[in-house]
Design a protein around this motif. Structure first.
Motif, PDB file in Angstrom:
ATOM      1  N   ARG A 291       1.055  -1.093   0.169  1.00 30.20           N
ATOM      2  CA  ARG A 291      -0.067   0.062   0.436  1.00 30.20           C
ATOM      3  C   ARG A 291       0.875   0.955   0.200  1.00 30.20           C
ATOM      4  O   ARG A 291       0.920   2.686  -1.139  1.00 30.20           O
ATOM      5  CB  ARG A 291      -0.589   0.389   1.008  1.00 30.20           C
ATOM      6  CG  ARG A 291      -1.939   1.631   1.443  1.00 30.20           C
ATOM      7  CD  ARG A 291      -2.314   1.065   3.287  1.00 30.20           C
ATOM      8  NE  ARG A 291      -1.749   2.041   4.227  1.00 30.20           N
ATOM      9  CZ  ARG A 291      -1.649   3.017   3.709  1.00 30.20           C
ATOM     10  NH1 ARG A 291      -1.904   3.874   3.365  1.00 30.20           N
ATOM     11  NH2 ARG A 291      -0.071   3.228   5.143  1.00 30.20           N
ATOM     12  N   ASN A 328      -4.697   4.841  -2.655  1.00 31.19           N
ATOM     13  CA  ASN A 328      -4.500   3.939  -1.194  1.00 31.19           C
ATOM     14  C   ASN A 328      -3.941   4.954   0.109  1.00 31.19           C
ATOM     15  O   ASN A 328      -2.977   4.485   0.690  1.00 31.19           O
ATOM     16  CB  ASN A 328      -2.777   3.658  -1.668  1.00 31.19           C
ATOM     17  CG  ASN A 328      -3.049   2.000  -2.284  1.00 31.19           C
ATOM     18  OD1 ASN A 328      -4.020   1.628  -2.694  1.00 31.19           O
ATOM     19  ND2 ASN A 328      -2.130   1.889  -2.951  1.00 31.19           N
ATOM     20  N   ARG A 329      -4.266   6.280  -0.052  1.00 30.05           N
ATOM     21  CA  ARG A 329      -3.755   7.708   0.664  1.00 30.05           C
ATOM     22  C   ARG A 329      -5.224   7.652   0.784  1.00 30.05           C
ATOM     23  O   ARG A 329      -5.493   8.907   1.500  1.00 30.05           O
ATOM     24  CB  ARG A 329      -2.965   8.325   1.145  1.00 30.05           C
ATOM     25  CG  ARG A 329      -1.103   7.869  -0.302  1.00 30.05           C
ATOM     26  CD  ARG A 329      -1.265   7.763   1.534  1.00 30.05           C
ATOM     27  NE  ARG A 329       0.644   7.249   1.971  1.00 30.05           N
ATOM     28  CZ  ARG A 329       1.262   6.467   0.942  1.00 30.05           C
ATOM     29  NH1 ARG A 329       0.581   5.149   0.369  1.00 30.05           N
ATOM     30  NH2 ARG A 329       2.690   5.667   1.287  1.00 30.05           N
ATOM     31  N   GLU A 331      -8.253   8.624   2.517  1.00 25.20           N
ATOM     32  CA  GLU A 331      -8.880   9.437   4.153  1.00 25.20           C
ATOM     33  C   GLU A 331     -10.009   8.528   4.826  1.00 25.20           C
ATOM     34  O   GLU A 331     -10.495   8.677   5.586  1.00 25.20           O
ATOM     35  CB  GLU A 331      -9.318  10.765   4.295  1.00 25.20           C
ATOM     36  CG  GLU A 331      -7.597  11.188   4.170  1.00 25.20           C
ATOM     37  CD  GLU A 331      -7.316  12.250   2.822  1.00 25.20           C
ATOM     38  OE1 GLU A 331      -6.822  13.066   2.242  1.00 25.20           O
ATOM     39  OE2 GLU A 331      -8.480  11.733   1.772  1.00 25.20           O
ATOM     40  N   PHE A 334      -8.745   4.671   4.552  1.00 23.64           N
ATOM     41  CA  PHE A 334      -7.415   4.236   5.085  1.00 23.64           C
ATOM     42  C   PHE A 334      -8.217   5.313   7.030  1.00 23.64           C
ATOM     43  O   PHE A 334      -7.882   6.379   7.034  1.00 23.64           O
ATOM     44  CB  PHE A 334      -6.524   4.284   4.842  1.00 23.64           C
ATOM     45  CG  PHE A 334      -6.159   3.416   3.888  1.00 23.64           C
ATOM     46  CD1 PHE A 334      -5.882   1.980   3.316  1.00 23.64           C
ATOM     47  CD2 PHE A 334      -6.557   3.905   2.714  1.00 23.64           C
ATOM     48  CE1 PHE A 334      -5.796   1.293   2.662  1.00 23.64           C
ATOM     49  CE2 PHE A 334      -6.517   3.250   1.264  1.00 23.64           C
ATOM     50  CZ  PHE A 334      -6.396   2.079   1.470  1.00 23.64           C
ATOM     51  N   PRO A 337      -4.065   7.823   7.051  1.00 15.38           N
ATOM     52  CA  PRO A 337      -3.217   6.945   5.527  1.00 15.38           C
ATOM     53  C   PRO A 337      -1.725   7.364   6.081  1.00 15.38           C
ATOM     54  O   PRO A 337      -1.266   6.741   4.846  1.00 15.38           O
ATOM     55  CB  PRO A 337      -4.366   7.588   4.724  1.00 15.38           C
ATOM     56  CG  PRO A 337      -4.775   8.966   5.582  1.00 15.38           C
ATOM     57  CD  PRO A 337      -5.357   8.662   6.914  1.00 15.38           C
ATOM     58  N   ARG A 344      -1.620  -2.867  10.076  1.00 15.89           N
ATOM     59  CA  ARG A 344      -2.554  -2.789   9.473  1.00 15.89           C
ATOM     60  C   ARG A 344      -4.315  -3.530   9.124  1.00 15.89           C
ATOM     61  O   ARG A 344      -3.100  -4.089   8.324  1.00 15.89           O
ATOM     62  CB  ARG A 344      -2.552  -1.343   8.392  1.00 15.89           C
ATOM     63  CG  ARG A 344      -3.453  -0.813   8.075  1.00 15.89           C
ATOM     64  CD  ARG A 344      -3.738   0.333   6.750  1.00 15.89           C
ATOM     65  NE  ARG A 344      -2.978   0.933   6.924  1.00 15.89           N
ATOM     66  CZ  ARG A 344      -3.245   2.157   7.967  1.00 15.89           C
ATOM     67  NH1 ARG A 344      -4.036   2.316   7.610  1.00 15.89           N
ATOM     68  NH2 ARG A 344      -1.717   3.586   7.827  1.00 15.89           N
ATOM     69  N   ASN A 347      -6.827  -3.246   5.204  1.00 19.15           N
ATOM     70  CA  ASN A 347      -5.671  -2.952   4.741  1.00 19.15           C
ATOM     71  C   ASN A 347      -6.436  -3.114   3.381  1.00 19.15           C
ATOM     72  O   ASN A 347      -5.926  -4.267   2.720  1.00 19.15           O
ATOM     73  CB  ASN A 347      -4.588  -3.269   4.112  1.00 19.15           C
ATOM     74  CG  ASN A 347      -3.684  -2.568   4.045  1.00 19.15           C
ATOM     75  OD1 ASN A 347      -4.369  -1.882   3.067  1.00 19.15           O
ATOM     76  ND2 ASN A 347      -2.646  -2.195   4.460  1.00 19.15           N
ATOM     77  N   HIS A 349      -5.983  -1.837   0.189  1.00 19.57           N
ATOM     78  CA  HIS A 349      -5.610  -0.833  -0.567  1.00 19.57           C
ATOM     79  C   HIS A 349      -5.710  -1.430  -2.301  1.00 19.57           C
ATOM     80  O   HIS A 349      -5.486  -2.909  -2.650  1.00 19.57           O
ATOM     81  CB  HIS A 349      -3.793  -1.394  -0.828  1.00 19.57           C
ATOM     82  CG  HIS A 349      -3.540  -2.155  -1.004  1.00 19.57           C
ATOM     83  ND1 HIS A 349      -2.857  -3.099  -2.093  1.00 19.57           N
ATOM     84  CD2 HIS A 349      -3.206  -3.370   0.004  1.00 19.57           C
ATOM     85  CE1 HIS A 349      -2.402  -4.173  -1.609  1.00 19.57           C
ATOM     86  NE2 HIS A 349      -2.114  -4.591  -0.368  1.00 19.57           N
TER      87      HIS A 349
END
Length: 410
Positions: A291, A328-329, A331, A334, A337, A344, A347, A349
């Motif tokens: 990720r 993959n970031r 908010e 995750f 993130p 984690r 996940n 991702h």
């Protein structure tokens, strides 16, 4: 869009943007907040919509009858769009169902759990070999060039059945194939020269096909060479395309995850200590590395009919860029993130994509990364950066190209 979001969206077509992760992720964060579906027009590229939210990317991936890989599977310049169309490449990432499904079936058995179990001993053996290489090279090395690029290369070439004497050539060609946006890797700025790596790889695998058809062996190369499609042997372009995507994608992506995972552990020593103290976390840590690094930055899709997403109308014939680096970031998906967390869970991702085009080699990649760090971490007494990490300029596949480290190993 605001002027800021226009600049942020245009960044997705700038190979240099991926060499500065702080700048990249700051821009992607703004896009997710202000323009999650953003129109991008920049010189040298056909225009496209930038899709930066996790949920929207999954929606588009699910709608594979509406959003197709052909004719524009990845973001390249207009000139390279024309070059790929002229060569007639038909890899798994260039095709759609039903052809994609039929091509995928040719190699599917080689990446199933049974096949992975058979490869586990080889993965562990090579992990020991390259950790031992670190001992020999120590107390400092360029972790990317001396370790991370070689370990997955040896694994994927073992699977294909390529002789070890040719591994160096394959490394050179795959780096040039994915690195023609990077000054250190590309052959020449001349457009015709940028196709040389691709043509050399095709020449190599054409000869390999002839060899495996004349003398079949028990490896993936032989399975590809002797496969049939609609009752007939694969064409030369289809066999060579298959080899090329397995060799290139199966190597560079895993290399980026291993080197990026190592950097993340060095930059987060609490997580390194946590993982060393609790090896049972390794499967979760592997997915967090994948990720965190997101080796495949994007794929493109083209709308076959008008479609509306997040209140924005995408017209038939227009292309969308699926920014996995942004997803993959996200908010909304995750928790925290921008925190590297080896435990984690869940996940979700999207580094392997989603839907019918989910990465064929996902299980192999996870196994390789797991084997490597399972071998390395119990032997690692200390490690730190010994210089400045350097990232590859790219808009497609990439990660670190240099990672100088200082370390002590048992």
């Amino acid at each position: 869009m605001t002027p800021t979001s226009c600049a942020d969206a245009a960044m997705l077509a700038d190979p240099q943007a991926y060499t500065d992760e702080q700048r990249l992720h700051a821009g992607l964060t703004r896009l997710r907040a202000t323009a999650p579906v953003a129109w991008v027009e920049v010189p040298d590229y056909a225009p496209f919509w930038a899709i930066t939210k996790h949920a929207d990317i999954m929606e588009i991936e699910r709608a594979d009858d509406i959003f197709t890989n052909a004719p524009r599977p990845v973001l390249v310049t207009k000139a390279n769009d024309e070059l790929q169309a002229g060569v007639g490449i038909r890899t798994l990432i260039h095709t759609d169902d039903p052809l994609h499904r039929d091509l995928r079936a040719i190699g599917a058995n080689w990446f199933r759990p049974k096949a992975m179990r058979a490869l586990q001993a080889r993965a562990d053996e090579l992990a020991r070999r390259f950790v031992d290489t670190m001992v020999t090279a120590g107390p400092e090395c360029d972790f990317v060039q001396q370790v991370a690029v070689n370990y997955p290369l040896y694994m994927i070439m073992t699977l294909l059945g390529v002789p070890e004497s040719d591994f160096g050539l394959m490394l050179k060609l795959t780096q040039e194939l994915f690195g023609n946006d990077d000054e250190e890797y590309k052959r020449n700025v001349d457009q015709a020269e940028q196709a040389t790596a691709l043509l050399e790889m095709f020449s190599y695998f054409t000869a390999l096909t002839a060899s495996r058809r004349a003398n079949p062996t028990d490896d993936l190369a032989s399975a590809i060479a002797n496969a049939t499609l609609d009752g007939a042997p694969l064409s030369d372009i289809d066999t060579v395309s298959y080899y090329a995507i397995v060799a290139a994608a199966g190597h560079d992506t895993t290399s980026a995850s291993i080197s990026g995972g190592m950097l993340a552990l060095l930059q987060h020593p609490d997580q390194l200590a946590r993982l060393q103290a609790d090896p049972a976390l390794m499967p979760l840590a592997v997915d967090e590395m994948i990720r965190w690094t997101t080796p495949v930055k994007e794929f493109m899709r083209t709308a076959q009919r008008d479609y509306r997403i997040r209140g924005v109308d995408i017209a038939a014939g227009e292309s969308v860029l699926l920014s996995y680096a942004s997803a993959n970031r996200d908010e909304e998906i995750f928790a925290d993130p921008f925190r590297f967390d080896v435990g984690r869970d869940p996940n979700k991702h999207l580094s392997f994509g989603y839907g019918v085009h989910y990465c064929l080699g996902a299980a192999l990649a996870r196994m390789e990364i797991n084997s490597f760090f399972t071998e390395l971490l119990p032997r690692l007494r200390s490690a730190e950066l010994a210089g400045t990490p350097a990232f590859m300029a790219t808009t497609f596949v990439g990660g670190l190209k240099h990672l100088p480290i200082r370390y002590e190993l048992r």
